[in-house]
Motif scaffolding. Structure first.
Motif, PDB file in Angstrom:
ATOM      1  N   TYR A  87      45.560  38.581  33.335  1.00  0.00           N
ATOM      2  CA  TYR A  87      44.538  38.657  32.454  1.00  0.00           C
ATOM      3  C   TYR A  87      43.094  38.765  32.967  1.00  0.00           C
ATOM      4  O   TYR A  87      42.148  39.374  32.892  1.00  0.00           O
ATOM      5  N   THR A 116      51.087  43.659  26.843  1.00  0.00           N
ATOM      6  CA  THR A 116      50.474  42.496  26.156  1.00  0.00           C
ATOM      7  C   THR A 116      51.217  41.589  25.393  1.00  0.00           C
ATOM      8  O   THR A 116      51.048  40.258  25.556  1.00  0.00           O
ATOM      9  N   GLY A 145      48.149  42.738  36.319  1.00  0.00           N
ATOM     10  CA  GLY A 145      46.882  42.865  36.098  1.00  0.00           C
ATOM     11  C   GLY A 145      46.462  44.273  36.276  1.00  0.00           C
ATOM     12  O   GLY A 145      45.743  44.781  35.371  1.00  0.00           O
TER      13      GLY A 145
END
Length: 172
Positions: free
Chosen positions: A113, A63, A48
């Protein structure tokens, strides 16, 4: 349904064949939950932060990798870790380890996330205030020569606490 079947096998449902065999039942569930929870928390925190501070190709690769882990069903990931990890690394990995790894990867992907969103939610003014104050608990103020301390960790000795909103100072 005959409840005597459950009552007769309650010990096996709780701990499996342990101490004569492998751990199972509720005990195995709790062990796997604890292991994968701790590993996914650490993985989610690291990924994160990396997601929040990265840019360009590194962010796109991160990602894509996290999106892949979130999109693949957990059962399929367990299957892949059980059969592919021994082939890729040439070592025998225990079944419990493969399940813990798969659950940790999925949990870490989802948590990453959340961590990145939490970092992104901090306003620009808060970042500027934190970087300008650079205060730590109990550190003296840079602009003050008195014994007064900075930050919310220590109240100044000249007051008895925060003023109430009804107290007004007279302009003198």
């Amino acid at each position: 349904m005959n409840p005597s079947v459950i009552i007769d096998n309650l010990g096996y449902l709780m701990v499996g064949a342990w101490p004569d065999g492998p751990v199972g039942g509720l005990a195995l569930t709790l062990i796997l939950s604890g292991l994968s929870g701790l590993a996914s928390a650490a993985l989610g925190l690291v990924l994160g932060i990396a997601l929040a501070v990265s840019a360009g190709a590194a962010r796109a690769a991160l990602t894509a990798g996290l999106g892949f882990l979130r999109a693949v069903p957990v059962v399929m990931l367990i299957f892949w870790t059980y059969f592919l990890l021994p082939i890729l690394f040439g070592v025998s990995i225990p079944e419990i380890g493969t399940v813990a790894v798969a659950l940790s990867l999925v949990g870490g992907a989802y948590l990453s996330y959340g961590v990145a969103a939490g970092i992104a939610s901090v306003g620009r003014g808060q970042w500027e205030a934190a970087s300008r104050s650079a205060s730590t608990p109990g550190a003296p103020c840079a602009s003050s020569s008195s014994r007064r301390r900075c930050g919310p960790w220590h109240r100044p000795s000249s007051t008895n606490g925060p003023r109430s909103s009804r107290t007004r100072r007279s302009p003198t």
